[in-house]
Design a protein around this motif. Structure first.
Motif, mmCIF file in Angstrom:
data_model
loop_
_atom_site.group_PDB
_atom_site.id
_atom_site.type_symbol
_atom_site.label_atom_id
_atom_site.label_comp_id
_atom_site.label_asym_id
_atom_site.label_seq_id
_atom_site.Cartn_x
_atom_site.Cartn_y
_atom_site.Cartn_z
ATOM 1 N N UNK A 1 -8.259 -2.252 -3.819
ATOM 2 C CA UNK A 1 -7.919 -2.304 -2.405
ATOM 3 C C UNK A 1 -7.725 -3.747 -1.925
ATOM 4 N N UNK A 2 -6.748 -3.909 -1.038
ATOM 5 C CA UNK A 2 -6.416 -5.241 -0.516
ATOM 6 C C UNK A 2 -7.608 -5.923 0.153
ATOM 7 N N UNK A 3 -8.577 -5.139 0.633
ATOM 8 C CA UNK A 3 -9.708 -5.775 1.329
ATOM 9 C C UNK A 3 -10.597 -6.572 0.375
ATOM 10 N N UNK A 4 -10.468 -6.317 -0.924
ATOM 11 C CA UNK A 4 -11.303 -7.026 -1.899
ATOM 12 C C UNK A 4 -10.683 -8.315 -2.423
ATOM 13 N N UNK B 1 0.837 -1.210 0.000
ATOM 14 C CA UNK B 1 0.000 0.000 0.000
ATOM 15 C C UNK B 1 0.866 1.253 0.000
ATOM 16 N N UNK B 2 2.147 1.081 -0.383
ATOM 17 C CA UNK B 2 3.071 2.212 -0.353
ATOM 18 C C UNK B 2 3.470 2.644 -1.762
ATOM 19 N N UNK C 1 -19.317 -7.532 -3.443
ATOM 20 C CA UNK C 1 -19.956 -6.963 -4.636
ATOM 21 C C UNK C 1 -19.422 -5.556 -4.924
ATOM 22 N N UNK C 2 -18.907 -4.888 -3.892
ATOM 23 C CA UNK C 2 -18.357 -3.538 -4.086
ATOM 24 C C UNK C 2 -17.107 -3.518 -4.967
ATOM 25 N N UNK C 3 -16.482 -4.670 -5.146
ATOM 26 C CA UNK C 3 -15.303 -4.705 -6.014
ATOM 27 C C UNK C 3 -15.706 -4.692 -7.492
ATOM 28 N N UNK D 1 -5.744 -8.006 3.150
ATOM 29 C CA UNK D 1 -5.694 -6.901 4.106
ATOM 30 C C UNK D 1 -5.394 -7.424 5.516
ATOM 31 N N UNK D 2 -6.103 -8.496 5.902
ATOM 32 C CA UNK D 2 -5.848 -9.093 7.222
ATOM 33 C C UNK D 2 -4.418 -9.588 7.343
#
Ligand SMILES: Cc1cc2nc3c(=O)[nH]c(=O)nc-3n(C[C@H](O)[C@H](O)[C@H](O)COP(=O)(O)OP(=O)(O)OC[C@H]3O[C@@H](n4cnc5c(N)ncnc54)[C@H](O)[C@@H]3O)c2cc1C
Ligand code: SF4
Ligand code: SF4
Lengths: 92, 443
Positions: free
Chosen positions: B189-192, A72-73, B297-299, B253-254
């Motif tokens: 984003x990594x969360x997806x 993320x950098x 679904x947001x991805x 992300x985790x």
């Protein structure tokens, strides 16, 4: 049961390109990045800290895309290897 | 073939791209399917169980292959296991209702399976009017989309340029081209996304069948929760013909926010008391990894089409996560089919504009792909409660331990066992009630 990442990777076939397909701005790793997560999340151990500095090698890369999403950098410039190169899975 | 214009170029010989190419070739379209790997599938990784009838509809030839199928086994037994560090509790369902074609699910090894799909595309091409002018091209990496007057009209690979009326982006989750034209955000984003890490273990086939109680072509799928040290995700173990696929899917992300290392997590999963004995007599023959959309679904881009291009499969984030399993391959194939059908219509109208290709998204919305994705978003968020990956599996195992325990002491009543287990976990009755209500509503 535990096998080294090198031994695991040895089960794969890779046609190495001379050109690195991924480049890392290691200055960012060594200065602003607090978590250095790519050293833990790259399944091929391409990111390692050697003498307190980030050392990246693309040779073992299995093209999974984890670092593309984990960093993320903005340090990772990510592409696929050029035509005819990179990983071939026999099973997948 | 440089100056020949194709009706459609498909980028990516995975399940989505092969499905789209097959439908296009079967409908007499002039196509170019481009894959960067040595063959279609040679760079692809899934768990993987391919569910449902879609592959059988697009590739009806599958049912003639049962003597020596390109897939591994049909799945008629499904297990879901809740793991704590030293125990596991499983739900196990086997049914002969799953024994017939089209199977409810088949295990696949993608390098073999997608290769067969690519061969089928070539056969369909050979039967089409464009037997000499349509192609499956491997070892070609598309570097750029050619855009003229704001419209996608071809691809560039090295020195070569190929033109087409439209392009199907079936490039998978690491969707550089889709991102380059703004159909997906430049940074996802990594969360997806999650990373899947996997090993294939090979056995003597008789030993495998004895170990996993398999008869003939039948196979078992087993998913695991609680084996990821609290990180979003879970484990899988699927039987192939003479091997098993096992691994973990871990939210990126985790992972970033934790101190865990992916291969150490995989090792501790393999060392678990319910996995370790299964590996005895087997040999690790392949190590692989790949990113996969987590099923949020947001991805998914609001718009899956633009002038001259549509996006399908993982590149569009079309993965369904019901908590029981991941469905990505079937959704990829169905989206490939719907894109192909929309393009066949567009060709009739000679209109490959945005307005015309919108029919792909309309079709997808009406298909099970978007219906399932919409219906299961509640379930997706329910199972993405962080407690699901550690506290609940621990709680279940702690209860089961006391249920089965014979320790020479007065036996506890079930009610007291549950009370003790809840008191010992850091979950409150309120958490449990909330979770069971949410679960009831969403699953
Ligand atoms: C560990 C793991 C377990 C999974 N388990 C399951 C499961 O059990 N069941 C299930 O249904 N799904 C599962 N999935 C998800 C499933 O693998 C994906 O949803 C599916 O592969 C998506 O198919 P696709 O064709 O869209 O993309 P992909 O299979 O990724 O195919 C994309 C293709 O495009 C090619 N390509 C990309 N860029 C270019 C370019 N520029 N030029 C040329 N070629 C290019 C690639 O080489 C590749 O062949 C799993 C995923 C993982 C990682
Ligand atoms: S996450 Fe990015 S910046 Fe941090 S160490 Fe890894 S590559 Fe470098
Ligand atoms: S793509 Fe995957 S294997 Fe390659 S360097 Fe990045 S994380 Fe490592």
């Amino acid at each position: 049961m535990s096998m080294s990442v090198k031994d695991r990777l040895a089960t794969n076939k890779t046609k190495l390109s001379k050109k690195p397909h991924i480049t890392v701005e290691t200055d960012i790793c060594d200065t602003t990045c607090t978590h250095k997560c790519t050293t833990r999340v790259c399944p091929a151990k391409c990111f390692e800290i050697v003498n307190d500095k980030m050392a990246f090698q693309y040779e073992d890369c299995i093209e999974c895309g984890t670092c593309l999403h984990a960093c993320d950098q903005g340090a990772v410039s990510w592409k696929f290897p050029e035509s005819g190169h990179g990983i071939t899975f026999r099973l997948g | 073939m440089e100056d020949e214009k194709f009706d459609c170029i498909i980028v990516g010989g995975g399940v989505a791209g092969c499905a789209a190419a097959k439908v296009l070739a079967d409908n007499n379209m002039k196509i170019l399917l481009v894959e960067k790997g040595e063959w279609t599938g040679s760079k692809n990784v899934s768990g993987g169980v391919l569910y449902g009838p879609t592959p059988w509809e697009i590739f009806p030839e599958l049912k003639n292959t049962l003597e020596n199928p390109p897939f591994e086994r049909f799945i008629n037994r499904r297990r879901l296991s809740f793991m704590s560090d030293d125990s596991s509790f499983s739900i196990d369902y086997k049914s002969q209702k799953y024994d017939n074609v089209p199977y409810n699910g088949v295990s696949v090894l993608r390098s073999k399976f997608d290769r067969w799909l690519g061969e089928q595309v070539e056969e369909s091409i050979a039967k089409s009017d464009f037997a000499e002018d349509s192609f499956v091209a491997t070892e070609v990496m598309v570097e750029e989309l050619i855009i003229k007057d704001g419209k996608v009209c071809g691809i560039r690979a090295g020195e070569d340029e190929f033109e087409s009326d439209c392009v199907i982006l079936a490039e998978g989750v690491n969707s550089l081209l889709t991102r380059s034209i703004g159909l997906q955000k430049e940074i996802v984003d990594a969360k997806y996304v999650a990373t899947g890490i996997k090993e294939v273990w090979q056995y003597d086939q008789d030993l495998l069948e004895a170990k996993f109680q398999l008869d003939g072509l039948e196979g078992v799928s087993n998913e695991f929760v609680g084996c990821t040290k609290g990180i979003e995700g879970g484990g899988f173990l699927y039987t192939n013909k003479d091997s098993i696929s096992l691994g973990l899917v871990l939210g990126i992300k985790d992972l970033r926010d934790s101190n865990e290392t992916v291969y150490d997590l995989l090792d501790s999963f393999k060392d678990h008391t319910s996995i370790k004995p299964l590996l005895k007599g087997g040999k690790m023959v392949e190590y692989s990894a790949h990113v996969v959309p987590v099923g949020d679904i947001d991805m998914i881009p609001k718009q899956l089409y633009t002038d001259g291009a549509v996006v399908v499969g993982d590149a569009a984030g079309l993965v369904l996560n019901t908590g029981k399993s991941i469905e990505g391959m079937n959704l990829a194939m169905e989206s490939g089919r719907q894109a192909a059908l929309a393009i066949i219509e567009a060709k009739k109208k000679r209109d490959f504009s945005k307005a015309s290709l919108k029919s792909y998204q309309d079709r997808l919305s009406e298909s099970y792909v978007m219906k399932d994705l919409r219906n299961f978003q509640g379930a997706f968020h329910f199972i993405h409660n962080p407690d699901m990956f550690k506290k609940y599996p621990d709680l279940v195992n702690s209860i089961m331990n006391d249920v089965f325990l014979v320790d020479g002491q007065e036996k506890k009543k079930t009610r007291d066992i549950i009370k003790k287990a809840v008191d010992e976990s850091d979950l409150s009755y309120w958490d449990l009630m909330k979770t069971s209500i949410q679960g009831g509503l969403s699953l």
